[in-house]
Scaffold this motif. Sequence first.
Motif, mmCIF file in Angstrom:
data_model
loop_
_atom_site.group_PDB
_atom_site.id
_atom_site.type_symbol
_atom_site.label_atom_id
_atom_site.label_comp_id
_atom_site.label_asym_id
_atom_site.label_seq_id
_atom_site.Cartn_x
_atom_site.Cartn_y
_atom_site.Cartn_z
ATOM 1 N N LEU A 37 0.589 -0.971 -4.402
ATOM 2 C CA LEU A 37 1.219 0.191 -3.772
ATOM 3 C C LEU A 37 2.184 -0.331 -2.700
ATOM 4 N N TRP A 38 3.498 0.076 -2.819
ATOM 5 C CA TRP A 38 4.551 -0.442 -1.920
ATOM 6 C C TRP A 38 4.997 0.695 -1.020
ATOM 7 N N GLU A 73 7.848 3.584 7.272
ATOM 8 C CA GLU A 73 7.256 4.859 7.673
ATOM 9 C C GLU A 73 6.024 5.201 6.827
ATOM 10 N N LEU A 74 5.599 4.242 6.055
ATOM 11 C CA LEU A 74 4.414 4.376 5.183
ATOM 12 C C LEU A 74 4.611 5.449 4.117
ATOM 13 N N GLU A 101 -0.041 -6.808 2.764
ATOM 14 C CA GLU A 101 0.939 -7.846 3.122
ATOM 15 C C GLU A 101 2.149 -7.154 3.729
ATOM 16 N N LEU A 102 2.534 -7.544 4.958
ATOM 17 C CA LEU A 102 3.716 -7.002 5.627
ATOM 18 C C LEU A 102 4.925 -7.868 5.254
ATOM 19 N N ASP A 156 9.931 -5.222 6.864
ATOM 20 C CA ASP A 156 8.974 -4.312 7.506
ATOM 21 C C ASP A 156 8.297 -3.356 6.532
ATOM 22 N N SER A 157 8.522 -3.531 5.237
ATOM 23 C CA SER A 157 7.767 -2.724 4.270
ATOM 24 C C SER A 157 6.360 -3.317 4.118
ATOM 25 N N LEU A 158 5.446 -2.491 3.544
ATOM 26 C CA LEU A 158 4.028 -2.869 3.430
ATOM 27 C C LEU A 158 3.632 -2.868 1.959
#
Length: 545
Positions: free
Chosen positions: A21-22, A26-27, A93-94, A98-100
């Motif tokens: 899940l990417w 801002e999540l 994993e960051l 800055d995406s998660l």
Amino acid sequence: MATCAPVLDAGRFARAFPFHLWLDHELRVIGAGASLRKALPALQLGLRLHEAFIVTRPREAVTAADWQRHGADLCTLRSKLPGPPLALRGNAELLEDDSLLLLITPVMTSMEALRDCQLGFNDFAKHDAIGEMLLVTRSLQMSADDTHRMADRLRKRSDQLNAILELNHCGVLSVDEEGQVQHVNAALLEMLDVPRTELAGMTLPQVQALLDERTAPDQRGLVQLAHARSDADLQDHRTLHLSVPRPRVIELRNRRSPDGSRFYYLRDKTAEFEVDRMKSDFLTTAAHELRTPMVSVFGFTELLLNRPVGDERRRDVLETIHRQAALLIAMINDLLDLARIESRQGTDLRRVPVPIGRLVQDTLERLGGAAAGHTLINALDAGQAGLALLVDAEKTSQALTNVLSNAIKYSPAGSQVWVELCTAPGQHEAHRVGLRVRDEGVGMSPAQLARVFERFYRADPSGHIPGTGLGMNLVKELVELQEGQVEIRSEAGVGTVVTLWLPLAAPTERLAGTAGGGTRAAARVTPAHAVALQNRCQNTDEETP
């Protein structure tokens, strides 16, 4: 030494992490693995993480900064989207932008859960051991189910065996290999008269001491439980004669299991032992009683054959032979009657409404010559004579004949014998009445009265009064088979009162064979009848103790 990491293209990454899940900074969802989208068709791009999932670890992660502080530790999610419940776990994993990236995989506990999510083994990465895990889980679940089923069967079987042991009328005792009592049933507790809590905590030597305390003195120590290994060890002394709490004859059996535990089975043979003793006593007594008249017949017959006898003496001898032969016939007939009663247990009885007046009158007429020198008084009035008993007329007449015959034989010449009717005190709605025979004879002592129903017992041991000693036993059997009862009161030198309590016919029963060939309703005891009969019985009781 410098190291470098391989770079995966999109296809390889998708195969390696089919449930990833990417999320952007801002999540919001910006990408998802094909298998995750298959399991969650409602998962759409642009959804915020908290709109699609409940984050259970890290619990307070609501921003990208929270996830950054959490680092690469374990993370767990639960789906909020429509469809089957789905839990996922993995790590975050960051990325540099800055995406998660959440590298997660479903938590599956059963094949059913896998099917509910519309997933198959091919939807997981090849390195994911989900298939093996599910197979192991399924095997463990099947083993657990089998264990539960086996435990349930064993519990039911144990309950059944415990119920059988508790309902068994024989005593059962089990001890383990150390000689500690493991189980006792209710029959053994009653047999030894001890509480369950006391016996359950005993050792085998203590049980042996308890048995010895309750064994007859001359039998103590003959059976040693601790030394017995099988039935063969008890072959010589397998019978215990207990004297406490009451005399018993006990058969003891023993089994030893391969694990060293022992089982003892104690069967109460007192009734069998007593029956055998009674049979032996009966045969001995019967042989003696039959032998006495036979010796007389044989002796007097030999006298007539071998010696000249005058006419007058010859007649005396023949009368003696005739009298002794008649006694033999009567004794054999009584024995046959008792044998028939015991074997048929009343199945041959024909119980019908029988008028009391007719029953008494027919019986008195049949006695006829036997009552010579005595006055037989039928004290029934017209109302009483019309009452009906529910009995077998022939058997009841036989019982009444035996009672009257005794009253005549044990009363002096010229005395009176009464036949009366009465009810039990207080029975105003009486269901039975008493046929009472009262005489002015020699009577009986309390010791004689206590033995009056014994077979071959005679109150006159001299032999001057003829009889078989079976008559009153036969009376008792005949009356009790018809739901009746025999009551006797007697006083030496005053007389005897014998009452045959017999059931009345119901008011709706019909009497057949009355005068004129018609039928009429069976009479019943009304309150007026009951009072009158009770007064008569009370008067009788005052006259004859």
